[in-house]
Design a protein around this motif. Structure first.
Motif, PDB file in Angstrom:
ATOM      1  N   LEU A 142      39.525  39.002  84.306  1.00 55.68           N
ATOM      2  CA  LEU A 142      38.259  39.218  85.572  1.00 55.68           C
ATOM      3  C   LEU A 142      38.174  39.486  86.862  1.00 55.68           C
ATOM      4  N   ASN A 143      39.827  39.983  86.694  1.00 50.12           N
ATOM      5  CA  ASN A 143      40.272  40.306  88.150  1.00 50.12           C
ATOM      6  C   ASN A 143      40.387  41.350  87.721  1.00 50.12           C
ATOM      7  N   ARG A 144      40.391  42.156  86.986  1.00 45.50           N
ATOM      8  CA  ARG A 144      39.566  44.286  86.028  1.00 45.50           C
ATOM      9  C   ARG A 144      41.603  44.587  85.861  1.00 45.50           C
ATOM     10  N   SER A 171      45.763  52.969  81.501  1.00 40.03           N
ATOM     11  CA  SER A 171      44.152  53.529  82.301  1.00 40.03           C
ATOM     12  C   SER A 171      44.133  53.549  83.368  1.00 40.03           C
ATOM     13  N   GLY A 172      44.997  53.083  84.372  1.00 40.98           N
ATOM     14  CA  GLY A 172      44.344  52.037  85.313  1.00 40.98           C
ATOM     15  C   GLY A 172      43.375  50.735  85.277  1.00 40.98           C
ATOM     16  N   PHE A 173      42.277  50.464  85.410  1.00 42.02           N
ATOM     17  CA  PHE A 173      41.582  48.919  85.256  1.00 42.02           C
ATOM     18  C   PHE A 173      40.533  48.766  84.385  1.00 42.02           C
ATOM     19  N   ASN A 220      32.734  46.042  86.589  1.00 42.65           N
ATOM     20  CA  ASN A 220      33.534  45.314  87.636  1.00 42.65           C
ATOM     21  C   ASN A 220      31.900  44.812  87.709  1.00 42.65           C
ATOM     22  N   HIS A 277      31.775  42.242  90.087  1.00 41.78           N
ATOM     23  CA  HIS A 277      31.361  42.270  91.639  1.00 41.78           C
ATOM     24  C   HIS A 277      30.357  42.092  91.532  1.00 41.78           C
ATOM     25  N   ARG A 278      30.307  43.352  90.789  1.00 38.69           N
ATOM     26  CA  ARG A 278      28.789  44.012  91.287  1.00 38.69           C
ATOM     27  C   ARG A 278      27.945  43.835  90.110  1.00 38.69           C
ATOM     28  N   ASN A 296      39.897  33.792  79.600  1.00 38.86           N
ATOM     29  CA  ASN A 296      39.559  33.092  80.854  1.00 38.86           C
ATOM     30  C   ASN A 296      38.834  32.233  80.370  1.00 38.86           C
ATOM     31  N   THR A 350      39.669  52.526  84.275  1.00 41.57           N
ATOM     32  CA  THR A 350      39.068  53.146  85.116  1.00 41.57           C
ATOM     33  C   THR A 350      39.714  54.705  85.949  1.00 41.57           C
TER      34      THR A 350
END
Lengths: 713, 713
Positions: free
Chosen positions: B175-177, B184-186, B190, B192-193, B225, B462
């Protein structure tokens, strides 16, 4: 057959609906909108000669190729002209330019600084020239901007020198790729893949920055990890520096003050200890062995848990000078942040930077520059300018703006930050009488600073459009333009950015700029009207938190700042209160010392005011606050309705993305209004005035509203 | 003038050098390469009718628009045909199709399942039809694939039904990305959005998945989680479900087994406790109130610190059935992972899943499916198939593949995972005699499973190209194709993917596929040849770590698995050892029980072998290991040199990106070889055989090599 016909869609109605994720920023090089425009520029673009040979020249050539590819349909690309005698655009430094041209430009060339450029129409030719390669690149971008904004080339007579020497982005990027106060994803620096993989995004980052004149980047968080000073990371930072060098961009690093202890187990980080001094000298030499043109250090010390000279009873000058001595032999500089405050210091937090630094004026080495935030608190929606500006005649000061919107709605609100920055830059310090603006402090003209600088805390992340909100690209753009010239016309900056980024359609540009022009005041109204400040939620700073009180530090609470009671609200900073006002010039003391003459924008910043006090507007304080919150919400709704009219004027993807964020902005504007009015209303005990909408929920709802994993911490 | 000419660049040589960041995946819809090809397909693309009206129909229409925009130059877009009587392509479900066409297709339509489609050339028209909307979308993608791969349309006679019902991606996204084992990033989610902003990337994610037949996605980490089950996140998950629904994709959530305790302070999570059962029933009803077509739960229990039924002395069936009862009324399912093991269980770790689950066969509810990793350990470069496949005739099993390359070089190595997956899918379990392949277990035909499924642990993040390595997009693609039909021809899959993603140039496709075909064996050779396993670095699993020993858990070390001594190396899993071999069919016991008949690929997986033992190749064990490591390095260099030849065949950006990663792959292949041979060589005491290069550094260098913030943890 007839029955089927009723439900048929014909799918071949393909419109110019190409997706645009915004990655190209203001370097879209949008196709010419009609044949006449294309033919006009084709003459020039088919007949360019670029003279010289360097990595920067390669970069210039590549940029021209990208631009031409964008301007023209692939099928209608310009042909090739290999004959310089018929060339219409000449790009070369003064050394490379034809001897036939030079004499006529000589008087202008004499006015050029190292990074300046000339863009001039002369005898039927466009000349782009400069003293050095960086200037030539800037000149090329200036030429391309003329074409992007569809300006005629025959009137060109531009001579530009940057007014500020150091024009930096500050990345608050951590080595684990989280970004402190970053709201557009994660750090674009993929440390794990460096130094072996140079991503195209690093190059595009450098292109974008060079196009607006940024010439330095501090790539790591000011809440620094000493590891970045180890070979593991220096090798990686060096790879970035190599990639950025052709674009005229230097790399800077954040230095953790106790790095000698953390990395090499020294028993102290005392800046007057010879062993510590020696450690930094050796470390600096090591850094320069990786990055020969390393820019220098950016330091946050003695602030919010960061170690610093205070730990050893030394001054900020002692700390800065130690590092300055280390980088001096290599031509490096130290940017020392003035954002120093401590919850144990009994005075008003906003006084502390001035109290600490003013007595040190003149005590810093000549390669130190003190980096000061725009206001004395911390990037609030509205603050008066920082009183250190104008107060340090013997010590160069540089500005720190925050491009990332920690306190201004974060990534989902559209706020044109240039409006706020202009307000600060044009503030008069009165240091040498009327007209002693902050911009003149920064460009060095007021105090004859030898070193000038400006920094913007980056809003860049891994989001596909770099900045979360498409319009936040405009903040990056206008920051660069104001860094180049802090007296620039922000209306022109905004228009250029809109044309280059979205569309040259005049109706679009007018409407979008109308929104931009209203956006800042709108935000201040729905967040912190009438001089309220620091009333956001704890820790992540997202959304309202006027009830925040207690906890670890009093100076991190809302109640410390608004001090609300049943009778009054506001922070008395006159001589009857904290007397922070004493740090300003007499002209300001006179105006801001008296609530009657204090502009309402700063009223509760400087004064405690009773709820029923009648203001210049004719409203009581309570009514004024409530009506401004309402006006803020209405402003956000107006922005949304204006934007709706732009449907079809730009690509669908960006139009929808902005629409979606505007809906969030309206929702959050209402949240701010409702939460703050319910909270403060408990104290004022006065009903909401006519025209202010009833809150959607009760106060408990807002007090208990909680979201997990809010970004940016 | 002459002097200047020498240094002139003419810049107007713009080539087809458009940047391509890879975001469009295999849905590039690359422009037709010449006029003849364009004209051939133009006839069809100008004359499509799409019949019907639903969100999925809108999606189909949009996809056709995007494709047409890609295939044709903007200036040469097809015109509009509004006359169905001349339409050449008909797209509609059987209910929507013209009555004139239906009778001739009836016998084929009768063979269609819910998600199947027909693509058929009939009387001069191309017909795309299906029973339902999802099938119609799949059929449309199949038609577009024909065009992307430049196949003629006049021979079309395709009837396809997916062989597996549940075809899921598993995101290990927190959940914290951050993404566990994500390189390959995160996380692209998103949170939050959400729910207010639906990013275009979510839509493109759904498009890509639908194009390969993926019909479900579990959006959160199996190390779960419990917060994701609260209204805050359900509202967000529902927004994603809404966005995915038109693409035929259902959302699943990971359920933390002790959620009742964490979220509502129950004193227990015992699955036989009525209060707990009731909690899950209410929670499930709540989830369905947000997501009416919620797919169900994915659960990791009693494994690596996750809570589970063991905490209460209950079985895995008790745990799974409790959740199954909760989702049953809504049509949901439970995917219960078999990856259960414990360091306190004294047996060989790889035995434990079978030992635990085999006795539970037939004890699960009919809406439970047990999710089993491809091999009995944990996604190693090479493992034999998991012995549970074929052993559970009364309990549906689904496959869990790992698309993200936790143990296979992570994001910077090019490895065609389809090669490995095919090896597993075509492995014979002998459960019902010869030919009882794992693929037949999965498609349900072997044991007549009512529920069939397959999951791939996502490699999506991302990064601008989604998957870090451009070629890792191919793993996502081929996973989807094998999920649709586990007996698919992986050569055809690879060719299609290359053509759709990069170029239809036959030389390019041949060379790139040559690399792909060699890549898997090459990687196994430079990482874990001759049956070595679990010898990677601790925790982050990046790079070699054959020396990893001690610490928290023995079954997380390398020495637990290779048991190296001066005499021998390998894990004896015959009846003289752990007897894990007993879990396989007699045919395998006979072959794998004897080191002489065990293929070298599995030798040290099943046997302890002395260093000087002469193998079937004529080499001693030590020489064989050393030579294979060398062969792996040479294979990686060959891949690199083959790729170099592709310069100019595809766009510069992706060519360079892959080149850069191949350089890392070669470097890391050498690292693996040198580190492992130096480490094992200490024990064997035998010099390296001729042909094996001397290591670049000494063993200490490798033992001390450390990098901070390695991604994926």
């Amino acid at each position: 057959m007839r029955k089927i016909l009723l439900t048929i869609f014909c799918v071949i109605q393909v419109q110019i609906s190409w997706a645009n994720d915004g990655y190209k920023l203001w370097l879209q090089y949008l196709p010419f909108e009609n044949k006449a425009v294309a033919e006009y520029y084709r003459d020039y673009l088919e007949n360019i000669v670029l003279i010289g040979n360097s990595p920067t020249h390669s970069v210039i050539q590549k940029e021209l190729e990208i631009a031409i590819e964008g301007f023209f349909d692939m099928k209608n690309k310009p042909g090739i002209n290999l004959n310089p005698s018929t060339a219409l655009v000449w790009i070369g430094t003064e050394k490379e330019l034809s001897k036939d041209i030079l004499p006529e430009l000589q008087s202008q060339i004499n006015q050029l600084g190292d990074e300046g450029y000339i863009l001039k129409y002369l005898h039927g030719k466009v000349i782009v020239t400069a003293k050095g390669n960086a200037g030539l690149l800037y000149g090329t971008f200036a030429l391309l901007k003329q074409i992007q904004t569809r300006e005629k080339l025959e009137n060109l007579d531009i001579l530009e020198n940057p007014k500020i020497q150091l024009r930096l982005l500050n990345h608050w990027d951590n080595l684990n790729r989280t970004v402190e106060r970053g709201y557009s994803g994660f750090s674009i620096w993929n440390w794990h893949r460096l130094p072996h993989h140079i991503d195209q995004q690093y190059i595009d980052y450098a292109r974008a920055n060079a196009s607006i004149g940024i010439n330095g980047t501090s790539i790591t968080n000011v809440n620094a990890n000493a590891l970045v000073l180890t070979p593991e990371y220096l090798e990686k930072a060096a790879a970035l520096a190599d990639a950025f060098r052709p674009y005229g961009i230097k790399v800077y690093l954040t230095a953790r003050f106790n790095a000698p202890m953390m990395l090499d187990n020294l028993s102290t980080a005392d800046p007057l200890n010879p062993e510590v001094q020696d450690w930094w000298k050796k470390k600096t030499a090591e850094i320069y062995s990786y990055i020969p043109d390393f820019g220098g250090f950016l330091v946050k010390a003695d602030s919010e848990g960061q170690p610093g000279p205070h730990n050893y009873g030394r001054t900020q000058a002692d700390g800065a000078n130690m590092l300055a001595d280390a980088v001096k032999p290599f031509g490096g500089i130290v940017m020392w942040r003035a954002f120093v405050y401590n919850e144990k210091t009994p005075t008003d937090r906003i006084r502390q930077a001035y109290d600490e630094f003013k007595p040190l004026d003149g005590k810093f080495r000549d390669n130190v520059i003190v980096q000061v935030k725009n206001g004395p608190l911390d990037f609030q929606p509205r603050e008066p300018f920082h009183p250190l500006f104008g107060a340090m005649s013997e010590t160069p000061l540089m500005m720190e703006f925050q491009i990332t919107k920690e306190y201004l709605g974060q990534e989902t609100h559209w706020v044109n930050l240039a409006t706020m920055w202009q307000e600060i830059l044009q503030s008069d310090t009165y240091a040498k009488g009327k007209g002693s603006t902050v911009s003149k402090v920064l460009d060095g003209s007021l105090h004859e600073y030898k070193l000038t600088g400006i920094a913007g805390v980056s809003n860049i992340g891994t989001d596909r459009n770099w900045t979360g909100h498409h319009t936040a690209q405009g903040d990056w753009y206008s920051y660069g333009k104001l860094a180049w010239n802090p007296d620039s016309d922000i209306q022109k900056i905004g228009q250029d950015w809109l044309k280059m980024t979205f569309s040259t359609d005049s109706d679009f540009v007018k409407t979008a700029q109308g929104i931009m022009n209203q956006s800042y005041e709108t935000l201040v109204n729905y967040m912190t009207p009438v001089g309220l400040h620091h009333i956001m939620a704890r820790s992540h700073h997202w959304g309202p938190g006027p009830w925040v009180t207690g906890g670890e530090r009093d100076d991190w609470t809302a109640t410390y700042y608004h001090k609300v009671t049943k009778e009054a609200i506001g922070f008395d900073r006159t001589e009857n209160g904290s007397n922070a006002l004493a740090q300003y010039a007499p002209e300001w003391k006179a105006m801001w010392g008296n609530p009657e003459t204090t502009p309402l924008e700063y009223l509760l910043w400087f004064h405690r005011v009773e709820w029923d006090k009648k203001l210049s507007t004719g409203n009581s304080l309570w009514d004024e606050i409530a009506l401004r919150y309402q006006k803020g919400v209405e402003g956000a709704r107006w922005m949304q309705s204006e934007w709706t009219k732009m449907n079809g004027k730009i690509d669908e993807e960006r139009f929808s993305h902005i629409s979606s964020f505007l809906a969030i902005q309206v929702k959050e504007a209402e949240w701010w209004r409702d939460a703050c009015l319910l909270y403060f209303g408990q104290f004022s005990g006065i009903p909401l005035p006519a025209g202010v909408e009833a809150p959607k929920h009760d106060l408990n709802y807002y007090l208990n509203f909680k979201r997990n994993f809010v970004p940016g911490i």
